[in-house]
Design a protein around this motif. Structure first.
Motif, PDB file in Angstrom:
ATOM      1  N   ARG A   1       0.834  -1.206   0.000  1.00 62.78           N
ATOM      2  CA  ARG A   1       0.000   0.000   0.000  1.00 62.78           C
ATOM      3  C   ARG A   1       0.868   1.255   0.000  1.00 62.78           C
ATOM      4  NH1 ARG A   1      -2.612   3.910   2.723  1.00 62.78           N
ATOM      5  NH2 ARG A   1      -4.808   4.224   2.200  1.00 62.78           N
ATOM      6  N   ASP A   2       1.935   1.246   0.806  1.00 61.30           N
ATOM      7  CA  ASP A   2       2.856   2.392   0.813  1.00 61.30           C
ATOM      8  C   ASP A   2       3.422   2.632  -0.580  1.00 61.30           C
ATOM      9  OD1 ASP A   2       2.513   2.686   3.538  1.00 61.30           O
ATOM     10  OD2 ASP A   2       4.312   1.540   4.058  1.00 61.30           O
ATOM     11  N   LEU A   3       3.748   1.544  -1.268  1.00 60.84           N
ATOM     12  CA  LEU A   3       4.333   1.670  -2.601  1.00 60.84           C
ATOM     13  C   LEU A   3       3.327   2.280  -3.575  1.00 60.84           C
ATOM     14  CD1 LEU A   3       6.773   1.172  -4.423  1.00 60.84           C
ATOM     15  CD2 LEU A   3       5.924  -1.149  -4.828  1.00 60.84           C
ATOM     16  N   LEU A   4       2.076   1.854  -3.496  1.00 61.24           N
ATOM     17  CA  LEU A   4       1.051   2.407  -4.387  1.00 61.24           C
ATOM     18  C   LEU A   4       0.806   3.890  -4.111  1.00 61.24           C
ATOM     19  CD1 LEU A   4      -1.649  -0.413  -4.606  1.00 61.24           C
ATOM     20  CD2 LEU A   4       0.059   0.235  -6.309  1.00 61.24           C
TER      21      LEU A   4
ATOM     22  N   ILE B   1      -9.278  -3.024  -5.414  1.00 66.36           N
ATOM     23  CA  ILE B   1      -9.196  -2.067  -4.314  1.00 66.36           C
ATOM     24  C   ILE B   1     -10.612  -1.647  -3.952  1.00 66.36           C
ATOM     25  CG2 ILE B   1      -8.403   0.235  -3.636  1.00 66.36           C
ATOM     26  CD1 ILE B   1      -6.004  -0.154  -5.457  1.00 66.36           C
ATOM     27  N   ASN B   2     -10.972  -1.826  -2.689  1.00 66.01           N
ATOM     28  CA  ASN B   2     -12.342  -1.540  -2.253  1.00 66.01           C
ATOM     29  C   ASN B   2     -12.634  -0.042  -2.279  1.00 66.01           C
ATOM     30  OD1 ASN B   2     -13.089  -4.222  -1.720  1.00 66.01           O
ATOM     31  ND2 ASN B   2     -12.052  -4.162   0.256  1.00 66.01           N
ATOM     32  N   GLU B   3     -13.779   0.308  -2.833  1.00 66.15           N
ATOM     33  CA  GLU B   3     -14.249   1.697  -2.828  1.00 66.15           C
ATOM     34  C   GLU B   3     -15.026   1.931  -1.538  1.00 66.15           C
ATOM     35  OE1 GLU B   3     -14.525   5.085  -3.032  1.00 66.15           O
ATOM     36  OE2 GLU B   3     -14.028   4.595  -5.128  1.00 66.15           O
ATOM     37  N   TYR B   4     -14.582   2.904  -0.713  1.00 64.88           N
ATOM     38  CA  TYR B   4     -15.233   3.105   0.573  1.00 64.88           C
ATOM     39  C   TYR B   4     -16.181   4.305   0.582  1.00 64.88           C
ATOM     40  CZ  TYR B   4     -12.136   7.038   1.553  1.00 64.88           C
ATOM     41  OH  TYR B   4     -11.489   8.243   1.500  1.00 64.88           O
TER      42      TYR B   4
ATOM     43  N   ASN C   1     -18.856  15.354  -5.611  1.00 62.68           N
ATOM     44  CA  ASN C   1     -17.545  15.995  -5.555  1.00 62.68           C
ATOM     45  C   ASN C   1     -16.721  15.811  -6.825  1.00 62.68           C
ATOM     46  OD1 ASN C   1     -17.189  16.986  -2.572  1.00 62.68           O
ATOM     47  ND2 ASN C   1     -18.149  14.964  -2.420  1.00 62.68           N
ATOM     48  N   GLY C   2     -17.323  15.195  -7.835  1.00 63.62           N
ATOM     49  CA  GLY C   2     -16.624  15.014  -9.103  1.00 63.62           C
ATOM     50  C   GLY C   2     -15.365  14.176  -8.989  1.00 63.62           C
ATOM     51  N   LEU C   3     -15.470  13.065  -8.275  1.00 64.68           N
ATOM     52  CA  LEU C   3     -14.305  12.216  -8.005  1.00 64.68           C
ATOM     53  C   LEU C   3     -14.359  10.923  -8.807  1.00 64.68           C
ATOM     54  CD1 LEU C   3     -14.286  12.548  -4.108  1.00 64.68           C
ATOM     55  CD2 LEU C   3     -12.915  13.864  -5.741  1.00 64.68           C
ATOM     56  N   MET C   4     -13.211  10.480  -9.292  1.00 59.18           N
ATOM     57  CA  MET C   4     -13.156   9.188  -9.972  1.00 59.18           C
ATOM     58  C   MET C   4     -13.071   8.075  -8.933  1.00 59.18           C
ATOM     59  SD  MET C   4      -9.256   8.820 -11.537  1.00 59.18           S
ATOM     60  CE  MET C   4      -9.460  10.073 -12.779  1.00 59.18           C
ATOM     61  N   PRO C   5     -13.471   6.845  -9.259  1.00 59.62           N
ATOM     62  CA  PRO C   5     -13.380   5.726  -8.323  1.00 59.62           C
ATOM     63  C   PRO C   5     -11.944   5.515  -7.844  1.00 59.62           C
ATOM     64  CG  PRO C   5     -14.740   5.141 -10.208  1.00 59.62           C
ATOM     65  CD  PRO C   5     -14.108   6.457 -10.531  1.00 59.62           C
ATOM     66  N   LEU C   6     -11.803   4.987  -6.647  1.00 65.34           N
ATOM     67  CA  LEU C   6     -10.492   4.873  -6.009  1.00 65.34           C
ATOM     68  C   LEU C   6      -9.523   4.014  -6.820  1.00 65.34           C
ATOM     69  CD1 LEU C   6      -8.634   5.426  -3.647  1.00 65.34           C
ATOM     70  CD2 LEU C   6      -9.692   3.520  -2.415  1.00 65.34           C
ATOM     71  N   GLN C   7      -9.975   2.834  -7.280  1.00 66.53           N
ATOM     72  CA  GLN C   7      -9.056   1.962  -8.016  1.00 66.53           C
ATOM     73  C   GLN C   7      -8.572   2.646  -9.292  1.00 66.53           C
ATOM     74  OE1 GLN C   7      -9.645  -2.270  -8.139  1.00 66.53           O
ATOM     75  NE2 GLN C   7      -9.296  -2.345 -10.358  1.00 66.53           N
ATOM     76  N   GLU C   8      -9.471   3.307  -9.984  1.00 71.09           N
ATOM     77  CA  GLU C   8      -9.084   4.014 -11.209  1.00 71.09           C
ATOM     78  C   GLU C   8      -8.091   5.129 -10.889  1.00 71.09           C
ATOM     79  OE1 GLU C   8     -11.060   6.683 -14.828  1.00 71.09           O
ATOM     80  OE2 GLU C   8     -12.348   5.800 -13.279  1.00 71.09           O
ATOM     81  N   ALA C   9      -8.302   5.823  -9.778  1.00 67.54           N
ATOM     82  CA  ALA C   9      -7.416   6.926  -9.401  1.00 67.54           C
ATOM     83  C   ALA C   9      -6.005   6.422  -9.125  1.00 67.54           C
ATOM     84  CB  ALA C   9      -7.971   7.650  -8.185  1.00 67.54           C
ATOM     85  N   ILE C  10      -5.893   5.299  -8.422  1.00 67.79           N
ATOM     86  CA  ILE C  10      -4.565   4.760  -8.097  1.00 67.79           C
ATOM     87  C   ILE C  10      -3.837   4.320  -9.360  1.00 67.79           C
ATOM     88  CG2 ILE C  10      -3.403   2.824  -6.971  1.00 67.79           C
ATOM     89  CD1 ILE C  10      -5.352   3.163  -4.652  1.00 67.79           C
ATOM     90  N   ILE C  11      -4.568   3.741 -10.293  1.00 70.75           N
ATOM     91  CA  ILE C  11      -3.941   3.316 -11.550  1.00 70.75           C
ATOM     92  C   ILE C  11      -3.526   4.524 -12.379  1.00 70.75           C
ATOM     93  CG2 ILE C  11      -4.369   2.174 -13.770  1.00 70.75           C
ATOM     94  CD1 ILE C  11      -6.194   0.205 -12.219  1.00 70.75           C
TER      95      ILE C  11
ATOM     96  N   ARG D   1      -8.640  12.970  -6.433  1.00 74.64           N
ATOM     97  CA  ARG D   1      -9.353  11.941  -5.672  1.00 74.64           C
ATOM     98  C   ARG D   1      -8.517  11.492  -4.469  1.00 74.64           C
ATOM     99  NH1 ARG D   1     -12.787   7.297  -4.868  1.00 74.64           N
ATOM    100  NH2 ARG D   1     -12.310   7.096  -2.660  1.00 74.64           N
ATOM    101  N   LEU D   2      -7.235  11.262  -4.682  1.00 67.79           N
ATOM    102  CA  LEU D   2      -6.382  10.779  -3.599  1.00 67.79           C
ATOM    103  C   LEU D   2      -6.148  11.864  -2.557  1.00 67.79           C
ATOM    104  CD1 LEU D   2      -3.829   8.674  -5.670  1.00 67.79           C
ATOM    105  CD2 LEU D   2      -5.912   7.919  -4.505  1.00 67.79           C
TER     106      LEU D   2
END
Length: 660
Positions: free
Chosen positions: A25-28, A172-175, A184-194, A211-212
């Motif tokens: 997770r730290d690496l991502l 990655i779970n979306e919370y 808030n015009g945010l992209m999903p978490l998994q998409e944001a990390i990628i 998003r992050l």
């Protein structure tokens, strides 16, 4: 997701720790600091000199070649369906072991001309295999913060592998609920990390970071609010009686050589109410330089000792601890000291110290109050360790760092906030001038004529090869002593000196044995020399406005007119305009607001300034995002049981939501 980083052995794990990376997770969440734009993929026949491009083709040859001077070059030739191109690297002999004839490669770099022929010089490279896309070339390529033995290319490869695994097997779970994302015009978490690592374009990268950043601010604010709720449930171990000791408290204020300001009186009463409460005080005292925070803390500590409890005052440096010790001693208080070089605290009601207060050998009989000065210099764990030496003691933290109120309420959501927003009546504003390079000699002559003591602050201790135009304290001390002020007595103060050396220099300066003190920004915090009336700051453009304001706060601490001279070699319109704000503004909070406006995207307050959160993504100049996350955090905290994935994420982030 599995939190182990695949393919990383003990040696690399130790290197990654230097970057704060211990888990997958730290690496991502080790995000790019910038992107190289290698997205223009060009045919060899279409190349033009000066372009930054990516070319792809087959290696016809690659070899090591020695020059007449003994240097080793790596020469290669590649071919696509439009022509051939020469490639040149310098002193990378390993390339002939990783790149081979007939490999299909992708190369990114700048097109240059050599002997009337185009070539790529020292390009980024990778072998392209069937069915595999490019990682290091042919796209927006992420560039990461690095450390010795860990390159961006290595990080890029490991992160890409992790993301491939996530795409295939580990979601990655979306919370956040869908409605929150949409509002808030945010992209999903998994998409944001990628996409933050491998975006298709810069706009996509910014949306992913948004998003992050939202997550980072939200999680930190939820943490603070939950921590505050937990604290409110605790019973104080030392509820104090204020009314019964009011006479002694009033006697101390009567002995002061000045009258308390209205702001000081207001804050003192807020603190007295906290001390008399059944809940432990957890208050932040924010005050401009010279606003009288120490006197407020002294009254709180006296109230504590009059109730039969002990108080501790922790300062970040021995210089500041010694100064607080002397101030409290002159006020007639029962005070001891605990630093690396001084230990005299047995049977004292108040103990002033540095990190030495955290020593297992130092125990309190009845610790009732902790005062932490310049709290941003201490970590959460250090504050917690000191608190463990008592039973739910009251805590008063103090800072002179001017932080805009909106941000302060966000940063310190678990604290009650008090602000000292006025200076003592006899305090004259420090006259400040930006001094251009051609007027430096005249400024030195003016300093001689004033016949007063002066500080001269330099950003560095010693000269730097990478910052050759920035003056260092040691070099400037030698130069000024010999060439500018040969008839005056100069002293040198910096962070690498031993405590006894620092104390002697400061004592000599305080007693008037030195005319000028040449120092690093170590003088920023707490050094109080009322007879010094001039502050000179070298390379002022390298400091934030808030820090410059704190530095000039070392002078103007008596009723004499004081001056601050801002020297700068950078005479660009932007630099001068920014510094000119100090000529007309003497309010630290106002300067902090201006600093926010001058800062570009990605330049934030950060842990170096306030040490509160380990922010890697969020930008404190984005007040709108702060406000929106703050509102959501309030709703979430009231119904945290309805957000099980958020609770899990807090735990994964190593945030102990039950800690104080």
């Amino acid at each position: 997701m599995n939190n182990k980083i695949p393919g990383v052995g003990p040696a690399y794990a130790r290197k990654l720790e230097k970057l704060g990376i211990r888990t997958a997770r730290d690496l991502l969440y080790h995000l790019p600091s910038r992107y190289e734009d290698f997205s223009l993929i060009s045919k060899i026949a279409n190349l033009q000199e000066g372009e930054t491009v990516t070319v792809q083709g087959k290696i016809l040859e690659i070899k090591n070649v020695y020059t007449k001077n003994g240097f080793m070059l790596q020469q290669a030739k590649i071919q696509d369906d439009t022509g051939t191109l020469d490639i040149l690297w310098f002193n990378q002999r390993f390339l002939t072991r990783v790149l081979h004839k007939d490999d299909y490669v992708s190369l990114s770099g700048k097109v240059e001309k050599n002997n009337h022929k185009l070539q790529l010089t020292a390009p980024q490279y990778e072998v392209i295999y069937p069915g595999k896309g490019a990682i290091h070339t042919g796209r927006l390529v992420p560039v990461y913060p690095e450390t010795e033995g860990i390159s961006s290319k290595w990080l890029r490869g490991k992160i890409h592998t992790l993301l491939e695994n996530i795409r295939e097997v580990g979601k990655i779970n979306e919370y956040l609920p869908k409605v929150v994302l949409e509002e808030n015009g945010l992209m999903p978490l998994q998409e944001a990390i990628i996409k933050v690592h491998f975006p298709d374009n810069l706009k996509q990268a910014e949306e992913a970071k948004k998003r992050l950043a939202f997550d980072e601010l939200l999680l930190a604010q939820v943490q603070a609010k939950v921590r505050r709720d937990e604290l409110q449930k605790k019973q104080v171990g030392n509820k104090l009686e204020i009314v019964g000791v009011r006479k002694d408290l009033t006697a101390l204020t009567a002995r002061l050589p000045f009258e308390l300001t209205a702001a000081q009186k207001k804050v003192v009463n807020e603190i007295y109410q906290d001390l008399a409460s059944a809940r432990p005080m957890n208050r932040l005292l924010q005050g401009d330089v010279g606003s009288g925070k120490t006197v407020v803390a002294a009254l709180a500590m006296l109230a504590t000792t009059l109730n039969g409890f002990q108080a501790a005052l922790m300062a970040p440096t021995e210089i500041l601890a010694n100064q607080h010790y002397e101030t409290l001693r002159k006020l007639g208080m029962d005070v001891g000291i605990a630093t690396g070089s001084k230990k005299d605290y047995q049977n004292k009601g108040i103990i002033v110290g540095t990190h030495a207060l955290l020593s297992d050998d130092l125990n309190f009989k009845k610790l009732g109050l902790i005062v932490i000065d310049e709290q941003h210099r201490f970590g959460v764990s250090q504050r917690a360790k000191l608190a463990e030496k008592g039973i739910n003691p009251h805590i008063l933290t103090m800072t002179a760092t001017p932080i805009p109120r909106t941000i302060a309420l966000t940063l310190y959501g678990d604290l009650n906030l008090s602000v000292l927003d006025e200076l003592p009546k006899n305090r004259l504003p420090v006259k400040t001038w930006v001094v251009p390079k051609h007027k430096r000699k005249a400024a030195y002559e003016w300093i001689k004529q004033q016949k007063t003591q002066a500080f001269i602050v330099c950003p560095l201790i010693e000269e730097s090869e990478t910052l050759q135009t920035v003056k260092s304290a040691k070099t400037e001390y030698d130069y000024l002593s010999k060439n500018v002020f040969p008839d005056l007595k100069l002293g040198l103060l910096h962070g690498r000196m031993k405590p006894k050396e620092k104390d002697k220099v400061l004592e000599d300066f305080r007693r008037g044995k030195l005319d000028i003190l040449v120092a690093t920004p170590v003088v920023e915090v707490g050094i109080d020399i009322p007879t010094a009336t001039i502050m000179v700051i070298e390379a002022a453009d390298r400091f934030g406005l808030a820090q410059l304001h704190q530095l000039r706060g070392r002078v103007g601490r008596a009723d004499r007119q004081s001056y601050c001279l801002l020297f700068t070699e950078n005479e660009s319109e932007y630099a001068v305009k920014r510094l000119k704000n100090l000529e007309k503004i003497n309010n630290g909070m106002e300067l902090a607001e201006i600093d926010l406006r001058f800062r570009g995207p990605g330049q934030r307050f950060g842990t170096a300034q306030h040490g509160r959160w380990d922010l890697r993504i969020a930008d404190f100049s984005d007040l709108d995002l702060i406000e929106r996350t703050n509102q959501l955090a309030q709703k979430v905290t009231l119904n945290l049981e309805n957000f099980p994935l958020l609770r899990q994420l807090l735990e994964e982030s190593k945030i102990n939501i039950a800690s104080n």
